[in-house]
Every structure is written in structure tokens, then in C-alpha cells.
Design an enzyme around this catalytic site. Structure first.
Site, PDB file in Angstrom:
ATOM      1  N   HIS A   1      56.036 -34.816  33.383  1.00  8.72           N
ATOM      2  CA  HIS A   1      56.971 -35.242  34.417  1.00  8.72           C
ATOM      3  C   HIS A   1      58.304 -34.496  34.296  1.00  8.72           C
ATOM      4  O   HIS A   1      58.875 -34.053  35.285  1.00  8.72           O
ATOM      5  CB  HIS A   1      57.197 -36.747  34.275  1.00  8.72           C
ATOM      6  CG  HIS A   1      58.181 -37.320  35.236  1.00  8.72           C
ATOM      7  ND1 HIS A   1      57.821 -37.803  36.466  1.00  8.72           N
ATOM      8  CD2 HIS A   1      59.524 -37.487  35.140  1.00  8.72           C
ATOM      9  CE1 HIS A   1      58.895 -38.246  37.089  1.00  8.72           C
ATOM     10  NE2 HIS A   1      59.942 -38.070  36.312  1.00  8.72           N
ATOM     11  N   HIS A  49      55.800 -40.649  43.926  1.00  8.68           N
ATOM     12  CA  HIS A  49      55.825 -41.861  43.121  1.00  8.68           C
ATOM     13  C   HIS A  49      54.450 -42.510  43.216  1.00  8.68           C
ATOM     14  O   HIS A  49      54.295 -43.641  43.645  1.00  8.68           O
ATOM     15  CB  HIS A  49      56.925 -42.800  43.643  1.00  8.68           C
ATOM     16  CG  HIS A  49      57.705 -43.444  42.554  1.00  8.68           C
ATOM     17  ND1 HIS A  49      58.018 -44.769  42.538  1.00  8.68           N
ATOM     18  CD2 HIS A  49      58.237 -42.934  41.421  1.00  8.68           C
ATOM     19  CE1 HIS A  49      58.719 -45.037  41.452  1.00  8.68           C
ATOM     20  NE2 HIS A  49      58.862 -43.952  40.760  1.00  8.68           N
TER      21      HIS A  49
END
Lengths: 952, 256
Positions: A225, A288
Site C-alpha cells: 500500500h 478502498h
């Protein structure tokens, strides 16, 4: 403790209950005769009955339409065999923002003794419902066990106060062998053996074991990430070796184009371009996905909330002026009985995500102006939820700030709790059937807290009270502080971080992903002013440490050193990954079926397909007008309900310049070749910019890759192809990338199979428009006008919607010739700037047929088309192929007869042809190659086909 | 002549303050904005302004019910200041959330001390937030100074709780200024023309003096022609329909 129940007075309508009743019917349960919903407030503290009455009368219950009851017991079962009641509350520790508001409201009443408030909802279902029905309603509609529970007996109002007593947690890393390291990496840290060995050797040289917080900090900082390890890896694809895919494709476009108006790219929280010399615009798009799969509402709301903090944390801070939302789900009609365990139904995910995005965006006052909704069964366990935010700032605030040693580390905004600990490492690994069970404590959003933060932060920016800003996102303080202090060094006193509740360890404080927090570097001399400015608008600002000049990350808790890492190792110690990739073209044969003589039904079927159908149900629930800058809205046409190509807003109210926001995405092409999917997505985003009256003079792009597991060579091969497609296409169009993001590992393993999402690349475009008065909408304007097709049609139906409704994929995926495409778009754009075009629509899913139908019913005017007149790039003998081919770089354009000569002259040098006309009637008619009529349908019928599926 | 001074009230969750300020500036007023805390602490004084605006937004998240918490704050902490402002001839405009706040604070329609609010803005019949454009018909009998000389308006709404509800007796006593209508002006038109199910299609009301006006639709979102949803297909006009509301307010202050 008092328990207050507020319900609608009997006899008054109850829209919430009616909406739920409809959802229950959609589940196949027809016997719920009446559904009522009440709000429950549990109040803890020393209160008299009289005070509770005041609270109810003056705050909690509306005097006109609501009534209340006060109980001292938490919950009383009701005795009516025809009424079933279920009370649902959020799990402890998950703050419902309403609780904070209730506390404030009670204080305003002068009542100071309430210590805690908890909310719940109570549902009353009247009707002949079996235990199975109730269970189904509870599990499918009322309770998401990841974040909520059914209230049974004594409901706790507040977390029991926990005491954390400090003890330093060392991890015995030095003693671990390869097996031990591998296990630690897989089970706890999300790191591979090679990475852990590097860490082991770092600590071995220091002659000590790591503290837990040090290891966690490294895991966060080195996560997929945060570091985009796959994109920066060394990839072997056949004979080719790609050293850093990101640098050699996406970022290389920007570097080679070297546009002076690109002010800040790929280094800050979002990409920044010059708007008008006075202001700058920034844009960031984030995925997301994983959080939205587990808690659609919370996932989407924190998705948009987090994405809004990116522009806020860009340069010295920008004001969010618009947002986007692109979502991919499994089809809403997916059979309930085929749903794997632990997976929420796509309809519920769609509704939850829509509501989460809208509630957050609407409350914050950021208009959601552009988006897309796509469907494919492979998104069942892994929905793709993408939110984007555009920010506006003075050009002087466009560059990242720089702190000085001695500047203070200040955290502003919400307090820190246990929210989302481990979220980042979670996002870097695939989901399994245990998704719900192993989900980390979910993160909830509080849009008003964020709005307060934005309002006061921008004041502080304008007063020059801080030197640098960043957001606290994935990884929490560990990422934010770690990154900001990379060039200087920092010491942080973790006990100074304000907490939501007691009991957090130093590691939890450091890693928490609590939302609505930002991090500032504040000169010591400004700290007092800054803190009191924030306090004046009821926002907390707290000094938690100091920047140093020792290039070390030093963490203290109550005076104890709990972490000490070398910044150089933390940020540059990560070994480059080595990855294998393979690429083999997919083998989908071109289908062979007889062309239907009448194409009207197929046109209607495509218009009714989930991807193409009207998204008005979603759009109307977004406040897409707030901030007053709206120029072209998402819905256009004579009845304000046609599908606009791109949105335009006026970011500076006293200027005539605009910004165009568009997107391109089509995962169906990726099944055939991700290279052409990427090229098509870039082409589509740019087409939309041109279609609304924009130009290619100043267009910036963003990439968002949502992909499968990159450790599998075929997935990675596709990713490489897609990145290469981005490079070739964007470079030729002279549209630099300014920012991007990837979400990998979107795979789901069941006992029988692995479901991988289709390769999904979203290209978002932001274009500067010199004069908003030149905007053009897609709806047909006037009978008698001519319709031109601009661009060349090929026999390209691979991945098309036409093939899809016939059950085929096909092989001939639409390609892009960006050199010719650029010339075509520049030429059309120039003709539009001369005011020669009355309507323009880009051709994408469903080709000429869908675009022409949309223009017709959006304008409330008939259209007649002659397929034989469309310029072809190769011989095509079939009407259906011409009508539904999805070849790129094409437009349908409406021109007044008196302007047609000038238009044709302006278009010299590119491919175009008059293909039809706008008619007075209410019919949509298409004539084939031989002059035969192949479609003749009433507009109302087409529009109904298009509007019906998502008219929820 | 002294300049007209307008105060835009901000609270946590206010989100239409900037475009509302811009609208008043375009209409010729000086505009300040103040956080509610600044008024409560006395750092800014209502008495220095002639126009008070409570703009759109989701104050305090619209938690509990829309506008409720700010309404209580105004009633309990600024009640006297506001009463003095009104008695002194000031104008108050409430837009969307501002309408909800004024109603629940008992400022519009005015509620006598000790009495309970008799009108409310409840959840839309559709149970959805609705962002759409609506036609409004101005009641020509209304004393409202904001709508003088205006007979129809086309404006966007964007709210989830805009349904005017009250007992028939209360409704009959209201000074209705604007009603939802269809394009032909029919004020009995149903959904979606009446986007929330309001009683009597009421979209906005004023007090007896016509100086306190509140409405659910957003006039500040249509002060320029290019904000119209169909501007790209219809003949241009100089201003948007909402502009007249701001101009009337500013002109009234100038002339009084």
C-alpha cells in the site's frame, strides 16, 4: 442509565420504514405488512427524570412528528405475537458520530452530567414472518456483523475503562530461522522472507532485537500500500526485464512530456497542475476496495473521507472542490443462494457504498460530479470502490513544504482509537472465506469532524502558521510521521497523542488508522497561535513531538525509548522485489451467428444492461451542485436526465475558466488484452473531455489499477501490458500522468476455486477549460440538424456489450491509434471552440447505436441514422457490427444545417461523415447498409429500457 | 450611503457559505462570515449587520434531526441578540439547512416563549436525499421582501429532510412565499415536482413582516445563467433566477 426511544407518532408517514419494507420485499418476503423504525439513545450519567424529559422534548424528539418514551431498563421485549422487534447497535469502540452530537446538544441545554451516549436502532416488523424470515431480514438488511450486533440484554454504553500499563515488547527476531521468519512475515507483518532477512540483519548489526513497534513500523512502511513494491519491482517478462514498471511507463510519460504546467507529480499526496497562473488544481483518486467489501457503508465513507484528505494534505493544503466515485460490483440480481459464505450480496454492497459515499460527500459539501458504475460477477467478493477528489489552492501553496529541525510535530483533528489497526497490511493480502471473521476493527468516518478540520486548516494555511502538512491515512502516524520526517529525523512522545478512550498501547497509538486527522510541521514560535486558532473552532491540535536533524525515527512512551530506527534504512532499506511475469493473449474466438434482421431489441437490451443503464438513482442522491460551480452537470438534456459525458465546474466563482472531470474504464477489454484496455481507457477519458468542449492543451491523467495477485505471473503479465498501453497512448496524446494508485491482491479463494477480479484500470482526467461558456452537452438540440460521425469504425466488437448480450467475448478488441486520435481530437476541439457544434457525444459501450439513442432521448427528439454512410476502416458487411462496434476515438456530433459547410471545412484532414439527422418525431430509426430499416422504435420505449433497471 | 453589510453564519457542517457570500457580493453587499462560536463569544456582533444568513449545509451532521443542534444553540445562546436584530429591522434569510434551523429554533414561524414549535421539516417522502431542479410559484399575496417582483423561480433542491408538516390550522396561518409547482405553475403537482411531499407544496415561508424568509431550494446555486441545467440548450439570460432574491434583500436595506 436511561434509555430513550424516539419514534414517529402513529398516523404519520414513516419513509424509513417504508423503504425498509421495500427492501424486505426485494428479498422475496412479502408478508411484512408494516415496518417501523425508532431511534434509541442510551444516556449514562447522573440525571434526573426531569432532565431526561427536557433532553427528549428539546433535543431528541421532534415536537411535531415524533414521540418519545423513557425507560430505565435497557430493553423491554414487547408482547405482541404479530410484531417482531430487533434492536441493532454499533459494536463498542466504533463511534457513531451522532453520539458526539447528542452530547454537545445536551451540554447546550445546560445539562452537564451525561458521561456517555450510545445510539441504536430498533426495528418493528409486523406481519406473518417465520423465524427464518426474521433471520434473513436481520442478516441481509439490518445487521452487518463486522460492525454491528443485535442488542440482547444489558447493552454497554461505554467501553469499560481500561488501564494500559507500559511494558516494552521485544520480538525475538534474531533467533528465528527462515521458517520462523516466513511465518512471522505471512501471519503478522505481510512481508516476505527476503524482506525479513534484511530486517534481521539490520538488527543483528545493532546487536539487539527489534521492539514490536519498530517491526510494525517497518511492515507498514514497506507494505504494498505504501511502497507500491510490485510497480517498483524488477520484472522478468520473457526476454524483457523491466526495472521499475512505474518509472518506465506511467511516470515516464510525465517526464518525457515535461509540461511546464505540471507543478508537482508523483511525490505529494496528489498531483498538482497550474490552473490559471493564480490558482493550482490537484487531483487524487484512491481505491478502498477491501474495507468496502466488509463494511460497504463505512468503507466507502472512509474511502471518500480519506481521499478528501489527500488534496487537503497536498502542497500547503488545498480546498476540496469536487469528488468522483467509480464503483464495480457483481450484478445486483446475483442469486442469493449462490453467494459464498462471508460475502455480502452485491445489492447490499452497492446500496451501502452509494450511501456511504453520498452521506460523507454531501455532509462535507464536496459535490460528487463524475463517476461510473460497472458490473461483473467476478467483483462478487472484491468490489472495486474508487473515490477521487479535486482540490484548489493558491499557486503559491502548490509545492510540498519543508520542516526545519526544531519544528513541532502537531496532530490535528480527531482523537486516536483502535480503528483499523493493521488495515494496510490487510489491504496487501488477498481475501479468504474468513473475511468477516478476521476483519480488523473497521474504520468509521465522521464527515463533520473533517469539515471542521478543513475549515480551520485553510485559515491556518493562509496565516502561514505551519510549514508542512500531510494526511494520516493508511498506517496512521507511523506512515505520516515517518514519511514527513524522512529527510530530517523526528522524536515523538506517544503518550501525548490524544486518545478516544484509555487502554491503548504505544504500538496501537502509533499504528491506529483513526480518521479525520492531519499532521503538521509547526515552527515553535507559531504553535500557540495555531493551537488557539484550532480551539476557536472546536478542533484539537496537539504537539506530539519535534523534528530533529539526526535522520532517526525515535519513539518515546512516558519517557521510555520504544523505537529507534535509521530513516535511511526505514525508507530505502527495502530490497527490490523480483517478479516473474508471463503474457499470453487470451483465446476467445470471434463468434459466428446470423445477424438479426431487426436490431431494435438488441439495442434495448444493451441500454438495459447494468453497465449502460441510467445511473440517475445514484446521481440524484449526491449533492452534485454544492459550492455553486456547476457548469455541466452529470445529468443533462431536455428533462435533466440524459447521461452527460464529463462534468465541468467553475472552481473560482469570479473567473470564466473551468475544469473538466472525466473518466475512462472498461474491464471487458482487459479480458482480451490489458494493453488495449489501457489504451481505450485513456482514449475514453480524453474523448469525454473533448465531447464537452474541452481541448487536449492541458489535460492531466491519473491511473488506478485494481488487479489480482501480482505474485501470479499471468496477472503480472497483464499489469505490465496495461502499464505499457498507458505509456504509449498518453504520450502520444500528450497527456501526462500526475498521480496514481494501485490495489492488488483482489482475489478470493473458496474451497473450489480462486475468483480474481477482471483487470480493472480506471483512468481519470482533469482538463483546464479556458472559457466555460464554450461547454457543449450531449443531448440533441433541434430537429433538422445534421448528425455527423467523427472517426473511423472498425470491426471491433471484442469485449463489446453487443457480444456480451449474445454470450460472447470475441477477439477483436478495440484498438487506439493515438497519433491519428490526437489529430482528430484537436481538429474537433477547434471546430467546437468556434461554436459550430450543438451537441457532441463520445462513442463507447454500445457504439453508434447507444450513443445516438442517448442523444435522442436526452434531447427529446427523433433521430434517423444511415449506417451505410459511416466511414469504415475495413470492409464490414454486417449492420449489427457497424451499429454496435466499440472502436475508439469516435464521436457523434450535431451541427445546424447553416453551419454544416463551415463545420466540414473545419474538420478537413480527419475522418468524418454526415450519418443522419435530428427529426421532429418521437422515433429512433436506423437504416442499414443496403438502405433497409434495421431499427424503428419509439423514443419512450428506448428511454424506458435505459431507465428501468436502476430505478430503485 | 453606507454599504449594506451581510453576515453569513457558519457552524460545523455549514457548506454553502462561500457561494452564498458570493451571491450577496454580486448583489452589492459587503459580506462577512462568522463561526457561531464567534457570535457566542461576542467576537463578532450581529448588530453591525443588516442581513443575517443561515446558509445550507449539514450543521453538526444533521444528527438527531436536520438543523436541530444549531437551532438550540441559536435559541439558547443567541436568542436575545437575534430578537434585537429582528426588532431593529434586520433581514434574515435561511436556505435549506438554514430553513430547518430557523424553524426548529422557533424563529420562523415565530414561536412565543413557552410554546412549542408547531411546524417541522421532516424526512422526504422518498426516504432519499434529492438533488434536483424544481419550479417554484411565488405567492403574490406574500409580504416577503426577498421575492418582490418575482412570480416564478427555477432552482435546485438538495436535501433529505425538507417536507413541511404541521396541523392544518398551523398551515393556514403560515405566510407561504414559494410553493413547488410544475412547469405550468400548478402548485398541486406531485413528486418529483414537489420533491419531498411538503404539505400544500410549501417550499418557503416568511414572517408577518416579510423580513425573515426561509426556503428549501438554493437560490445561491442559480445566480448565473451557466448554472441552469439546460443553459447549453436554451436561449441565454443575463442572470439566474436566484439572483433577484439577493438583489431584493440588498436593495431593500439600501432603500430603508
Amino acid at each position: 442509565m436511561f434509555r430513550v426511544e424516539v419514534s414517529v407518532k402513529s398516523g404519520f408517514p414513516e419513509p424509513r420504514g417504508e423503504a425498509l419494507q421495500k427492501d424486505i420485499r426485494d428479498l422475496g418476503i412479502a408478508t411484512a405488512e408494516q415496518v417501523r423504525v425508532s431511534d434509541i439513545y442510551l444516556l449514562e450519567g447522573k440525571l434526573s427524570h426531569k432532565e431526561v424529559n427536557i433532553i427528549c422534548r428539546e433535543l431528541l424528539a421532534d415536537p411535531v412528528v415524533e414521540e418519545y418514551s423513557i425507560g430505565e431498563a435497557p430493553l423491554v421485549a414487547i408482547e405482541d405475537e404479530h410484531v417482531h422487534d430487533i434492536e441493532v447497535a454499533y459494536n463498542l469502540g466504533l463511534m457513531d458520530p451522532v453520539e458526539e452530537s447528542v452530547r454537545k446538544g445536551i451540554l447546550d441545554l445546560g445539562i452537564t452530567t451525561v458521561e456517555a451516549v450510545k445510539t441504536a436502532k430498533r426495528y418493528y416488523l409486523r406481519g406473518e414472518l417465520s423465524a427464518g424470515d426474521i433471520e434473513l431480514i436481520r442478516d441481509k438488511l439490518l445487521v452487518n456483523s463486522a460492525v454491528q450486533h443485535v442488542v440482547t440484554s444489558q447493552e454497554k454504553v461505554s467501553l469499560p475503562s481500561a488501564i494500559y500499563s507500559f511494558s516494552l515488547e521485544e520480538v525475538d527476531l534474531l533467533a528465528l530461522d527462515d521458517d520462523g521468519l516466513t511465518r512471522l512475515g505471512e501471519e503478522k507483518l505481510g512481508l516476505n522472507l527476503n524482506e525479513l532477512k534484511r530486517i534481521q540483519s539490520y538488527f543483528s548489526k545493532l546487536g539487539r532485537n527489534p521492539i514490536d513497534v519498530e517491526l510494525e513500523t517497518l511492515a507498514q512502511t514497506w507494505s504494498e500500500h505504501c511502497k507500491h513494491k510490485t510497480f517498483k519491482s524488477r520484472i522478468r517478462l520473457g526476454e524483457e526485464v523491466i526495472d521499475n514498471l512505474l518509472k518506465s511507463t506511467i511516470m515516464r510519460v510525465t517526464e518525457e512530456l515535461n509540461k511546464p504546467w505540471c507543478l508537482s507529480t508523483f511525490k505529494d499526496n496528489s498531483g498538482v497542475i497550474d490552473f490559471d497562473g493564480r490558482y493550482a488544481l490537484c487531483f487524487k483518486v484512491e481505491t478502498h476496495n477491501h474495507p468496502s467489501a466488509i463494511d460497504p457503508y463505512g468503507g466507502a465513507s472512509t474511502g471518500i473521507g480519506g481521499c478528501i484528505r489527500d488534496p487537503l494534505g497536498t502542497g500547503l493544503g488545498s480546498r476540496p472542490i469536487a469528488a468522483t466515485g467509480v464503483f464495480c460490483f457483481a450484478p445486483p440480481d446475483f442469486p442469493h443462494d449462490k453467494l459464498p459464505p462471508g460475502i455480502l450480496h452485491p445489492r447490499r454492497i452497492l446500496k451501502g457504498v452509494r450511501a456511504g459515499a453520498a452521506d460523507y460527500g454531501n455532509r462535507l459539501g464536496v459535490p460528487i460530479i463524475n463517476g461510473a458504475l460497472l458490473f461483473d460477477e467476478r467483483y462478487l467478493a472484491n468490489p472495486v470502490v474508487t473515490c477521487g477528489t479535486i482540490g484548489l489552492m493558491p499557486k503559491s501553496a502548490a509545492q510540498m513544504g519543508r520542516q526545519q529541525p526544531g519544528d513541532l510535530v502537531v496532530v490535528v483533528g480527531c482523537r486516536t482509537g483502535r480503528d483499523g489497526i493493521g488495515g494496510v497490511t490487510f489491504a496487501s493480502a488477498g481475501l479468504t472465506g474468513e473475511a468477516e471473521a478476521v476483519s480488523p476493527s473497521s474504520v468509521q468516518g465522521n464527515p463533520i469532524a473533517e469539515k471542521k478540520l478543513i475549515d480551520v486548516l485553510l485559515k491556518a494555511r493562509d496565516r502561514g502558521l505551519y510549514r508542512r502538512i500531510t494526511d494520516c491515512g493508511g498506517g496512521g502516524l507511523s506512515s505520516a510521521v515517518g514519511e514527513m520526517a524522512a529527510e530530517t529525523g523526528v522524536r515523538v512522545d506517544l503518550e501525548k497523542v490524544p486518545l478516544k478512550y484509555s487502554g491503548l498501547s504505544y504500538t496501537e497509538i502509533w499504528l491506529s488508522e483513526s480518521q479525520e486527522r492531519m499532521l503538521l510541521a509547526v515552527p515553535a514560535a507559531s504553535a500557540e497561535k495555531l493551537i488557539s486558532l484550532f480551539a476557536s473552532e472546536d478542533v484539537e491540535a496537539t504537539v506530539i513531538g519535534e523534528f530533529t536533524n539526526d535522520k532517526r525515527l525515535k519513539l518515546f512512551y512516558q519517557g521510555n525509548l520504544v523505537g529507534d530506527l535509521d530513516m535511511e534504512f526505514l525508507h530505502n532499506g527495502l530490497p527490490q522485489l523480483e517478479r516473474e511475469a508471463v503474457w499470453q493473449p487470451a483465446q476467445y474466438a470471434e463468434p459466428d451467428f446470423a445477424p438479426p434482421p431487426d436490431l431494435g431489441d438488441d439495442l434495448k437490451r444493451i441500454l438495459s444492461s447494468w453497465n449502460v443503464c441510467s445511473k440517475e438513482w445514484v446521481i440524484r442522491q449526491y449533492d452534485h451542485e454544492v459550492q455553486g460551480g456547476s457548469i455541466l452537470k452529470p445529468l443533462v438534456g431536455v428533462n435533466n436526465d440524459g447521461p452527460g459525458d464529463a462534468a465541468i465546474i467553475r472552481p473560482v466563482l469570479d473567473s470564466d475558466m473551468g475544469v473538466i472531470i472525466a473518466n475512462g474504464i472498461n474491464p471487458k477489454y482487459g479480458d482480451i488484452d490489458p494493453y488495449w484496455m489501457a489504451a481505450s481507457a485513456v482514449d475514453e477519458a480524453l474523448r469525454q473531455v473533448i465531447a464537452v468542449g474541452g481541448s487536449l492543451r492541458r489535460v492531466a491523467l491519473l491511473d488506478n489499477f485494481s488487479w489480482g495477485n501480482p505474485e501470479k505471473p499471468d496477472r503480472l503479465g497483464g499489469l505490465v501490458r496495461a502499464a505499457q498501453g498507458c505509456y504509449d497512448t498518453a504520450l502520444a496524446y500528450e497527456a501526462p500522468f500526475i498521480s496514481g494508485k494501485d490495489s492488488l491482491y483482489n482475489e478470493y479463494e473458496t474451497e473450489e476455486e480462486t475468483i480474481c477480479i477482471p483487470p480493472t484500470l480506471l483512468i481519470s482526467a482533469m482538463a483546464v477549460m479556458e472559457n466555460v461558456a464554450r461547454a457543449v452537452s450531449m443531448d440533441c438540440k433541434q430537429e433538422g440538424d445534421r448528425l455527423y460521425i467523427v472517426g473511423t469504425t472498425y470491426n471491433e466488437l471484442g469485449g463489446s456489450h453487443y457480444y456480451s448480450i449474445h454470450g460472447f467475448v470475441g477477439d477483436r478488441v478495440p484498438r487506439v491509434n493515438p497519433q491519428r486520435g490526437k489529430k482528430l481530437m484537436d481538429t474537433l476541439s477547434a471546430a467546437m471552440e468556434k461554436g459550430l457544434v450543438k451537441a457532441c457525444h463520445d462513442l463507447s459501450e454500445g457504439g453508434i447505436g447507444v450513443a445516438a439513442a442517448e442523444m435522442a432521448f436526452a434531447g427529446g427528439l427523433g433521430v434517423t441514422l444511415h449506417l451505410g454512410k459511416a466511414p469504415l476502416g475495413e470492409p464490414i458487411a454486417r449492420n449489427d457490427s457497424i451499429l454496435f462496434s466499440e472502436s475508439n476515438t469516435r464521436f457523434l456530433v450535431e451541427v445546424a444545417p447553416e453551419d454544416s459547410q463551415r463545420f466540414e471545412a473545419a474538420m478537413k484532414g480527419v475522418t468524418f461523415a454526415a450519418i443522419g439527422e435530428v427529426t421532429k418525431g418521437d422515433r429512433f430509426e436506423v437504416y442499414g447498409i443496403k438502405g433497409e430499416r434495421v431499427v424503428s422504435i419509439a423514443l419512450a420505449e428506448l428511454k424506458e429500457a435505459w431507465q428501468k433497471p436502476l430505478r430503485w | 450611503m453606507a454599504k449594506v453589510r451581510t453576515l453569513i453564519l457558519r457552524a460545523p457542517g455549514t457548506n454553502c457559505d462561500e457561494e452564498t457570500a458570493f451571491s450577496f457580493e454580486q448583489a452589492g453587499s459587503l459580506v462577512d462570515s462568522a463561526h457561531v462560536n464567534e457570535l457566542v463569544r461576542g467576537e463578532k456582533l450581529l448588530s453591525q449587520y443588516q442581513i443575517l444568513v443561515i446558509p445550507g449545509g449539514f450543521t453538526y451532521g444533521d444528527d438527531i434531526s436536520a438543523g436541530k443542534i444549531l437551532a438550540n444553540e441559536l435559541r439558547l445562546k443567541l436568542g436575545e441578540d437575534i430578537q434585537r436584530f429582528v426588532d431593529g429591522g434586520g433581514l434574515i434569510l435561511g436556505i435549506c439547512n438554514g430553513f430547518q434551523v430557523l424553524v426548529k429554533a422557533g424563529i420562523l414561524p415565530p414561536v412565543e416563549n413557552g410554546k412549542s414549535q408547531r411546524l417541522t421539516l421532516a424526512g422526504n417522502d422518498s426516504n432519499s436525499f434529492e438533488c434536483r431542479w424544481v419550479y417554484l410559484s411565488v405567492d403574490q399575496k406574500s409580504p416577503c421582501i426577498f421575492t418582490r417582483g418575482i412570480s416564478t423561480l427555477y432552482l435546485p433542491v438538495a436535501h433529505g429532510e425538507g417536507k413541511v408538516m404541521a396541523e392544518p390550522e398551523t398551515l393556514s396561518e403560515l405566510n407561504v412565499v414559494v410553493r413547488y409547482a410544475d412547469e405550468g405553475g400548478n402548485v398541486q403537482a406531485g413528486y418529483p415536482h414537489n420533491p419531498n411531499g411538503s404539505a400544500d407544496n410549501i417550499a418557503g415561508i416568511c414572517d408577518g413582516s416579510g423580513r425573515i424568509f426561509a426556503l428549501m431550494p438554493h437560490p445561491e446555486r442559480f445566480i448565473r445563467w451557466t448554472q441552469h441545467p439546460r443553459w447549453a440548450r436554451e436561449a441565454p439570460r443575463q442572470h439566474g433566477d436566484g439572483f433577484g432574491i439577493f438583489l431584493n434583500a440588498v436593495d431593500w436595506v439600501k432603500s430603508s
